[in-house]
Write a protein that holds these residues in place. Structure first.
Motif, mmCIF file in Angstrom:
data_model
loop_
_atom_site.group_PDB
_atom_site.id
_atom_site.type_symbol
_atom_site.label_atom_id
_atom_site.label_comp_id
_atom_site.label_asym_id
_atom_site.label_seq_id
_atom_site.Cartn_x
_atom_site.Cartn_y
_atom_site.Cartn_z
ATOM 1 N N ALA A 136 49.820 -9.113 -18.214
ATOM 2 C CA ALA A 136 51.104 -9.803 -18.140
ATOM 3 C C ALA A 136 52.296 -8.858 -18.097
ATOM 4 O O ALA A 136 53.009 -8.784 -17.108
ATOM 5 C CB ALA A 136 51.235 -10.769 -19.307
ATOM 6 N N SER A 175 57.280 -7.434 -16.153
ATOM 7 C CA SER A 175 56.614 -8.650 -16.608
ATOM 8 C C SER A 175 56.161 -9.428 -15.378
ATOM 9 O O SER A 175 56.969 -9.766 -14.515
ATOM 10 C CB SER A 175 57.571 -9.496 -17.447
ATOM 11 O OG SER A 175 56.959 -10.700 -17.818
ATOM 12 N N ARG A 176 54.874 -9.696 -15.315
ATOM 13 C CA ARG A 176 54.290 -10.369 -14.160
ATOM 14 C C ARG A 176 54.021 -11.829 -14.502
ATOM 15 O O ARG A 176 53.419 -12.142 -15.524
ATOM 16 C CB ARG A 176 52.989 -9.658 -13.802
ATOM 17 C CG ARG A 176 52.347 -10.170 -12.552
ATOM 18 C CD ARG A 176 51.219 -9.242 -12.134
ATOM 19 N NE ARG A 176 50.584 -9.771 -10.944
ATOM 20 C CZ ARG A 176 49.288 -9.980 -10.817
ATOM 21 N NH1 ARG A 176 48.477 -9.652 -11.785
ATOM 22 N NH2 ARG A 176 48.811 -10.475 -9.705
ATOM 23 N N ASP A 177 54.475 -12.713 -13.602
ATOM 24 C CA ASP A 177 54.250 -14.145 -13.803
ATOM 25 C C ASP A 177 54.189 -14.821 -12.435
ATOM 26 O O ASP A 177 55.151 -14.744 -11.656
ATOM 27 C CB ASP A 177 55.373 -14.751 -14.645
ATOM 28 C CG ASP A 177 55.092 -16.195 -15.031
ATOM 29 O OD1 ASP A 177 53.910 -16.564 -15.178
ATOM 30 O OD2 ASP A 177 56.067 -16.958 -15.172
ATOM 31 N N GLY A 178 53.065 -15.434 -12.120
ATOM 32 C CA GLY A 178 52.915 -16.120 -10.840
ATOM 33 C C GLY A 178 53.026 -15.155 -9.674
ATOM 34 O O GLY A 178 52.304 -14.163 -9.604
ATOM 35 N N THR A 238 59.324 -14.860 -21.360
ATOM 36 C CA THR A 238 59.422 -16.314 -21.283
ATOM 37 C C THR A 238 60.643 -16.758 -20.475
ATOM 38 O O THR A 238 60.731 -17.907 -20.083
ATOM 39 C CB THR A 238 59.525 -16.928 -22.697
ATOM 40 O OG1 THR A 238 60.637 -16.339 -23.382
ATOM 41 C CG2 THR A 238 58.244 -16.663 -23.470
ATOM 42 N N ALA A 256 53.764 -11.966 -21.081
ATOM 43 C CA ALA A 256 54.838 -12.065 -20.087
ATOM 44 C C ALA A 256 56.122 -12.565 -20.744
ATOM 45 O O ALA A 256 56.094 -13.272 -21.764
ATOM 46 C CB ALA A 256 54.431 -12.993 -18.964
#
Length: 193
Positions: free
Chosen positions: A60, A131-134, A190, A188
């Motif tokens: 994440a 930060s990795r998200d989607g 928020t 990750a």
């Protein structure tokens, strides 16, 4: 970063071995090979894939802290996320046009580069966070204990296996040694801001 796990330097593997990597107490001193860099095509027409990145699997978020004590053209250090030779992101501080620049290079087949001058960061301790998200990576950075600032929100392939960790390169000279003081992973972010 809450719920942080500090990574030992032994947790990663080098993409391209540096001239030297020596543990100095809790820190890692990395000496770059002259001519090392990471770039693909855009504007310059060349491909360099020999920056020194110490990478481990990323779930994440990742943070790297280092001393920005360098002052030669294109000296650079920070954090790299890598899927393969054509899909990666590097972010951190690069010495360019006579001053430290905070920036990121996103490479999805071809590289781009965004920078902002940070002359007051010279010689200070810098932390870069990704930060990795989607389908995205959010990059933030701070100097010493100052608040983090947003550097980049970049597209990045969702579902791809990503490796991440500290990196440095010395495109124009020999003798660049970077002191890395921390490498940590966690959940990750928020929120974007």
């Amino acid at each position: 970063m809450t719920d942080t796990v500090v990574q030992p330097w032994s947790a990663g593997s080098w993409t391209t071995p540096p001239a030297e990597a020596v543990e100095d107490g809790p820190d890692l001193l990395v000496t770059a090979v002259e001519g090392s860099d990471a770039w693909r095509h855009t504007s310059y027409g060349f491909v360099h894939d020999d920056a020194h990145a110490l990478l481990a699997p990323l779930d994440a978020a990742v943070e790297v802290t280092f001393d920005a004590g360098f002052d030669q053209q294109f000296d650079q250090a920070g954090l790299m996320l890598r899927v393969d030779a054509e899909t990666w992101l590097k972010c951190g501080v690069e010495f360019s046009d006579g001053i430290p620049q905070l920036g990121a290079v996103v490479t999805l087949g071809r590289s781009d580069w965004s920078v902002a001058p940070v002359p007051d960061w010279a010689g200070r301790r810098v932390t870069v966070r990704a930060s990795r998200d989607g389908d995205a990576v959010t990059v933030r950075a701070r100097v010493d204990d100052e608040p983090s600032r947003l550097v980049r929100l970049a597209p990045f392939p969702p579902g791809a296996t990503v490796l991440a960790g500290p990196y440095c390169a010395a495109p124009t000279r020999s003798g660049l040694t970077v002191r890395f003081t921390r490498w940590a992973t966690g959940p990750a972010d928020t929120a974007l801001h």
